[in-house]
Scaffold this active site. Structure first.
Site, PDB file in Angstrom:
ATOM      1  N   VAL A  38      33.726  63.551  63.644  1.00  0.00           N
ATOM      2  CA  VAL A  38      34.584  62.680  62.827  1.00  0.00           C
ATOM      3  C   VAL A  38      33.679  61.558  62.313  1.00  0.00           C
ATOM      4  O   VAL A  38      32.879  61.004  63.087  1.00  0.00           O
ATOM      5  CB  VAL A  38      35.752  62.108  63.670  1.00  0.00           C
ATOM      6  CG1 VAL A  38      36.539  61.060  62.886  1.00  0.00           C
ATOM      7  CG2 VAL A  38      36.672  63.238  64.129  1.00  0.00           C
ATOM      8  N   GLY A  46      42.757  59.308  66.136  1.00  0.00           N
ATOM      9  CA  GLY A  46      43.487  60.522  66.488  1.00  0.00           C
ATOM     10  C   GLY A  46      43.106  61.749  65.679  1.00  0.00           C
ATOM     11  O   GLY A  46      43.780  62.777  65.758  1.00  0.00           O
ATOM     12  N   LEU A  48      40.286  63.686  65.903  1.00  0.00           N
ATOM     13  CA  LEU A  48      39.828  64.753  66.797  1.00  0.00           C
ATOM     14  C   LEU A  48      41.015  65.406  67.502  1.00  0.00           C
ATOM     15  O   LEU A  48      41.110  66.632  67.601  1.00  0.00           O
ATOM     16  CB  LEU A  48      38.845  64.213  67.842  1.00  0.00           C
ATOM     17  CG  LEU A  48      38.463  65.228  68.924  1.00  0.00           C
ATOM     18  CD1 LEU A  48      37.638  66.372  68.348  1.00  0.00           C
ATOM     19  CD2 LEU A  48      37.707  64.559  70.070  1.00  0.00           C
ATOM     20  N   GLU A  73      29.242  64.992  74.853  1.00  0.00           N
ATOM     21  CA  GLU A  73      29.510  63.973  75.878  1.00  0.00           C
ATOM     22  C   GLU A  73      30.615  64.495  76.781  1.00  0.00           C
ATOM     23  O   GLU A  73      31.654  64.969  76.296  1.00  0.00           O
ATOM     24  CB  GLU A  73      29.965  62.662  75.234  1.00  0.00           C
ATOM     25  CG  GLU A  73      28.873  61.957  74.460  1.00  0.00           C
ATOM     26  CD  GLU A  73      29.398  60.681  73.811  1.00  0.00           C
ATOM     27  OE1 GLU A  73      29.641  59.711  74.546  1.00  0.00           O
ATOM     28  OE2 GLU A  73      29.559  60.672  72.587  1.00  0.00           O
ATOM     29  N   TYR A  77      36.264  66.204  76.299  1.00  0.00           N
ATOM     30  CA  TYR A  77      37.104  67.399  76.176  1.00  0.00           C
ATOM     31  C   TYR A  77      38.073  67.691  77.329  1.00  0.00           C
ATOM     32  O   TYR A  77      38.948  68.536  77.177  1.00  0.00           O
ATOM     33  CB  TYR A  77      36.210  68.623  75.941  1.00  0.00           C
ATOM     34  CG  TYR A  77      35.521  68.555  74.593  1.00  0.00           C
ATOM     35  CD1 TYR A  77      36.216  68.853  73.430  1.00  0.00           C
ATOM     36  CD2 TYR A  77      34.199  68.148  74.478  1.00  0.00           C
ATOM     37  CE1 TYR A  77      35.609  68.763  72.191  1.00  0.00           C
ATOM     38  CE2 TYR A  77      33.571  68.058  73.243  1.00  0.00           C
ATOM     39  CZ  TYR A  77      34.289  68.364  72.104  1.00  0.00           C
ATOM     40  OH  TYR A  77      33.691  68.272  70.881  1.00  0.00           O
ATOM     41  N   PHE A 356      25.641  76.620  70.958  1.00  0.00           N
ATOM     42  CA  PHE A 356      26.141  77.042  69.633  1.00  0.00           C
ATOM     43  C   PHE A 356      26.935  75.925  68.974  1.00  0.00           C
ATOM     44  O   PHE A 356      27.262  74.955  69.606  1.00  0.00           O
ATOM     45  CB  PHE A 356      26.999  78.317  69.765  1.00  0.00           C
ATOM     46  CG  PHE A 356      28.071  78.245  70.822  1.00  0.00           C
ATOM     47  CD1 PHE A 356      29.286  77.621  70.573  1.00  0.00           C
ATOM     48  CD2 PHE A 356      27.856  78.775  72.093  1.00  0.00           C
ATOM     49  CE1 PHE A 356      30.278  77.540  71.552  1.00  0.00           C
ATOM     50  CE2 PHE A 356      28.823  78.709  73.079  1.00  0.00           C
ATOM     51  CZ  PHE A 356      30.029  78.081  72.803  1.00  0.00           C
TER      52      PHE A 356
HETATM   53  C1  LIG Z   1      33.732  62.486  69.489  1.00  0.00           C
HETATM   54  C2  LIG Z   1      34.484  62.338  68.169  1.00  0.00           C
HETATM   55  C3  LIG Z   1      34.629  63.732  67.518  1.00  0.00           C
HETATM   56  C4  LIG Z   1      35.862  61.740  68.470  1.00  0.00           C
HETATM   57  O1  LIG Z   1      36.661  61.765  67.295  1.00  0.00           O
HETATM   58  P1  LIG Z   1      37.857  60.719  67.097  1.00  0.00           P
HETATM   59  O2  LIG Z   1      38.629  61.164  65.891  1.00  0.00           O
HETATM   60  O3  LIG Z   1      37.341  59.350  67.132  1.00  0.00           O
HETATM   61  O4  LIG Z   1      38.726  60.989  68.416  1.00  0.00           O
HETATM   62  P2  LIG Z   1      40.290  60.655  68.589  1.00  0.00           P
HETATM   63  O5  LIG Z   1      40.617  59.355  67.913  1.00  0.00           O
HETATM   64  O6  LIG Z   1      41.113  61.816  68.188  1.00  0.00           O
HETATM   65  O7  LIG Z   1      40.336  60.476  70.158  1.00  0.00           O
HETATM   66  C5  LIG Z   1      40.988  61.366  71.001  1.00  0.00           C
HETATM   67  C6  LIG Z   1      40.783  60.881  72.423  1.00  0.00           C
HETATM   68  O8  LIG Z   1      39.414  61.105  72.785  1.00  0.00           O
HETATM   69  C7  LIG Z   1      38.818  59.900  73.251  1.00  0.00           C
HETATM   70  N1  LIG Z   1      37.417  59.936  72.818  1.00  0.00           N
HETATM   71  C8  LIG Z   1      36.968  60.082  71.571  1.00  0.00           C
HETATM   72  N2  LIG Z   1      35.624  60.112  71.591  1.00  0.00           N
HETATM   73  C9  LIG Z   1      35.219  59.991  72.860  1.00  0.00           C
HETATM   74  C10 LIG Z   1      33.948  59.922  73.493  1.00  0.00           C
HETATM   75  N3  LIG Z   1      32.804  60.012  72.801  1.00  0.00           N
HETATM   76  N4  LIG Z   1      33.891  59.802  74.847  1.00  0.00           N
HETATM   77  C11 LIG Z   1      35.047  59.707  75.564  1.00  0.00           C
HETATM   78  N5  LIG Z   1      36.296  59.741  74.991  1.00  0.00           N
HETATM   79  C12 LIG Z   1      36.369  59.874  73.664  1.00  0.00           C
HETATM   80  C13 LIG Z   1      39.624  58.816  72.569  1.00  0.00           C
HETATM   81  O9  LIG Z   1      39.531  57.600  73.272  1.00  0.00           O
HETATM   82  C14 LIG Z   1      41.020  59.389  72.631  1.00  0.00           C
HETATM   83  O10 LIG Z   1      41.525  59.227  73.946  1.00  0.00           O
HETATM   84  P3  LIG Z   1      43.101  59.205  74.286  1.00  0.00           P
HETATM   85  O11 LIG Z   1      43.634  60.541  73.889  1.00  0.00           O
HETATM   86  O12 LIG Z   1      43.140  58.958  75.738  1.00  0.00           O
HETATM   87  O13 LIG Z   1      43.667  58.100  73.425  1.00  0.00           O
HETATM   88  C15 LIG Z   1      33.737  61.403  67.191  1.00  0.00           C
HETATM   89  O14 LIG Z   1      33.575  60.147  67.766  1.00  0.00           O
HETATM   90  C16 LIG Z   1      32.371  61.928  66.765  1.00  0.00           C
HETATM   91  O15 LIG Z   1      32.284  62.595  65.746  1.00  0.00           O
HETATM   92  N6  LIG Z   1      31.304  61.641  67.531  1.00  0.00           N
HETATM   93  C17 LIG Z   1      29.970  62.080  67.212  1.00  0.00           C
HETATM   94  C18 LIG Z   1      29.837  63.603  67.171  1.00  0.00           C
HETATM   95  C19 LIG Z   1      30.224  64.268  68.471  1.00  0.00           C
HETATM   96  O16 LIG Z   1      29.913  63.796  69.546  1.00  0.00           O
HETATM   97  N7  LIG Z   1      30.915  65.399  68.356  1.00  0.00           N
HETATM   98  C20 LIG Z   1      31.259  66.222  69.475  1.00  0.00           C
HETATM   99  C21 LIG Z   1      30.367  67.402  69.458  1.00  0.00           C
HETATM  100  S1  LIG Z   1      30.555  68.372  70.946  1.00  0.00           S
END
Ligand SMILES: CC(C)(COP(=O)(O)OP(=O)(O)OC[C@H]1O[C@@H](n2cnc3c(N)ncnc32)[C@H](O)[C@@H]1OP(=O)(O)O)[C@@H](O)C(=O)NCCC(=O)NCCS
Length: 356
Positions: A38, A46, A48, A73, A77, A356
Site C-alpha cells: 500500500v 484499512g 490492506l 514483517e 498477517y 515468491f
Molecule cells: C504492510 C502494508 C501493506 C499495510 O497496509 P495498510 O493499508 O496500511 O494496512 P491496514 O490499514 O489495512 O491495516 C490493517 C491492520 O494491519 C496492521 N498493520 C499494518 N501494517 C503493519 C505492520 N507493518 N506491522 C504490524 N501491523 C501492521 C494495522 O495496524 C491494522 O491493524 P488492526 O486491524 O488491528 O487495526 C503497508 O504498510 C505496506 O505496503 N508496507 C510496505 C510493503 C510491505 O511490507 N508489504 C508486505 C509484503 S509481505
C-alpha cells in the site's frame, strides 16, 4: 492481481499465484500470496484489510483450501488468520571447515550445463523433491525460465553470473545446483564466495555429492546458502556444523482458507478420532468443530485453537506441543495434544526453497 484505486490511481495491490503446494500426503491447491503493498500516502486506512478480505474470498471461490506467503514483517498477517508454518536459515561456512563426517561416494557424473539444458534437467530433480516435501510448490516451465533460473543484473547484485551444475546417474539427473562465484582477492589471497542459489538432490547420496561439489570449488574462501530447512542433511554431513554460523528466520506462513477442505486434503498417521474447535475471526464461516476428514461435527472438541495456530501445525513445521508451550492452544481433553501430534506427525520439516 487485485489493486486498490483512489480515483484513477493505484494505491495498493495484492497478488496470488495459483499454486499446487505439497502438504503431508500430497499436493493441494493454494493461493501463493505476493506483491502486497500500500502506498505510504494511503497507509493505515484499512486498504490492506480490504485487499486481504477480497483475496481470501476469491481463493475460497476458486476452491483453494490454503493460502501461503512469505511475510516482510511478522506482525502483519496473523490478524488475517496466517500462522508461521516453517522456519529456515542461512549459512556461510569457510571452505577450510567443510569436511564431512564421512567421505561421500560420488555417484554418477557432475556436469556444468548452460541455462537451456538446466531448464530441461533441473525440473526432473525438483519435481521428485517437491513431491515429497511439504511447503514446496510445483513450478511451471515459465516459472523456471522467468524466475528461478533468470539471471538479471539486479539479481546478480554485482556478483558472478548464474552457473548451473547437474549430477547424473546413468543419464538421469539426480541433483543440481544453481550458484554464483563472487570473486575477490586481498593481498593476493582469494577471499571470494560461492553463493548457492538453489541446490537439491532426489536421493541422499546425490544431495551429499552436490553439496560436496559446491563446498569444494577452488578460489572461493566461503560458501553461502539461504532458505535451508532445519533438518537439512548438511547438519549431519558436516564435521563442524557450528562453522555454518546458521541463522534462523521465519519461513512460509499458512492460512487455512477453507478449514474443512484443508483438513481433508492432508494425511494423518491414522484416521483420527480427533475433534478440533476452530476460531476464525476474519473468516467466520470457518468457525466450528471439525473432524480430521474435514466434516463439521457436533461432538465436543478435544482441542480449541485459532485458525492461525492451526496454520502453524498444518505442514508439520510446528507441533501441537509447541503451541501448548506458547499458550496458543486449549487442551480440553487431557492427552489430546500428544494425540494430535501423533496424528499430524511428518517425517520431514516443511521447506520452501524460494521466496515468491
Ligand atoms: C504492510 C502494508 C501493506 C499495510 O497496509 P495498510 O493499508 O496500511 O494496512 P491496514 O490499514 O489495512 O491495516 C490493517 C491492520 O494491519 C496492521 N498493520 C499494518 N501494517 C503493519 C505492520 N507493518 N506491522 C504490524 N501491523 C501492521 C494495522 O495496524 C491494522 O491493524 P488492526 O486491524 O488491528 O487495526 C503497508 O504498510 C505496506 O505496503 N508496507 C510496505 C510493503 C510491505 O511490507 N508489504 C508486505 C509484503 S509481505
Amino acid at each position: 492481481m487485485l489493486v486498490a484505486l483512489d480515483s484513477e490511481t493505484i494505491v495498493g495491490s495484492a497478488g496470488a499465484f495459483e499454486f499446487e503446494l505439497t502438504v503431508p500426503g500430497g499436493p493441494v491447491r493454494a493461493a501463493g500470496v505476493t506483491v502486497v503493498g500500500v502506498l505510504p500516502t494511503h497507509r493505515r486506512r484499512g486498504i490492506l484489510r480490504e485487499l486481504m478480505r477480497v483475496q481470501l474470498d476469491n481463493a475460497h471461490a476458486r476452491g483453494e483450501p490454503l493460502a501461503v506467503l512469505w511475510a516482510s514483517e511478522g506482525g502483519i498477517y496473523g490478524r488475517f488468520g496466517y500462522g508461521l508454518a516453517s522456519v529456515c536459515g542461512d549459512m556461510e561456512i569457510p571452505r577450510t571447515h567443510t569436511r564431512f563426517v564421512r567421505e561421500v561416494d560420488w555417484p554418477g557424473t557432475m556436469r556444468l550445463v548452460a541455462v537451456e539444458e538446466a531448464l530441461q534437467l533441473f525440473p526432473q530433480v525438483y519435481d521428485r523433491v517437491a513431491g515429497e516435501t511439504p511447503g514446496m510448490f510445483a513450478r511451471t516451465a515459465e516459472w523456471w525460465e522467468k524466475r528461478t533460473l533468470a539471471d538479471s543484473e539486479w539479481r546478480r547484485a554485482g556478483g558472478g553470473e548464474l552457473s548451473f551444475a547437474v549430477l547424473e546417474l546413468d543419464g538421469t539427473p539426480e541433483a543440481y545446483a544453481a550458484y554464483r562465484l563472487n570473486f575477490s582477492y586481498e593481498d593476493g589471497v582469494p577471499t571470494g564466495k560461492t553463493v548457492v542459489i538453489e541446490a537439491m538432490g532426489a536421493a541422499p547420496a546425490a544431495t551429499a555429492a552436490v553439496w560436496r561439489y559446491l563446498l569444494d570449488i577452488d578460489w572461493m574462501a566461503s560458501v553461502e546458502a539461504g532458505l535451508l530447512p532445519l533438518d537439512h542433511p548438511l547438519f549431519l554431513l558436516l564435521l563442524e556444523q557450528s562453522r555454518m554460523r546458521f541463522r534462523v528466520g521465519d519461513g512460509l506462513w499458512v492460512r487455512l482458507v477453507d478449514v474443512g477442505a484443508a483438513l481433508a486434503a492432508r494425511s494423518y498417521a491414522d484416521d483420527g478420532g480427533l475433534v478440533l474447535g476452530v476460531a476464525d475471526e476474519f473468516c467466520p464461516s470457518n468457525e466450528g468443530r471439525f473432524a480430521l476428514d474435514g466434516s463439521v461435527t457436533k461432538a465436543a472438541p478435544h482441542l480449541r485453537l485459532s485458525v492461525d495456530a492451526l496454520g502453524s501445525v498444518y505442514l508439520g513445521g510446528f507441533t501441537f506441543a509447541d503451541l501448548a508451550r506458547a499458550g496458543r492452544i486449549e487442551e480440553v481433553t487431557p492427552g489430546a495434544v500428544a494425540r494430535a501430534d501423533a496424528l499430524f506427525r511428518t517425517d520431514r520439516k516443511p521447506w520452501c526453497p524460494e521466496i515468491f
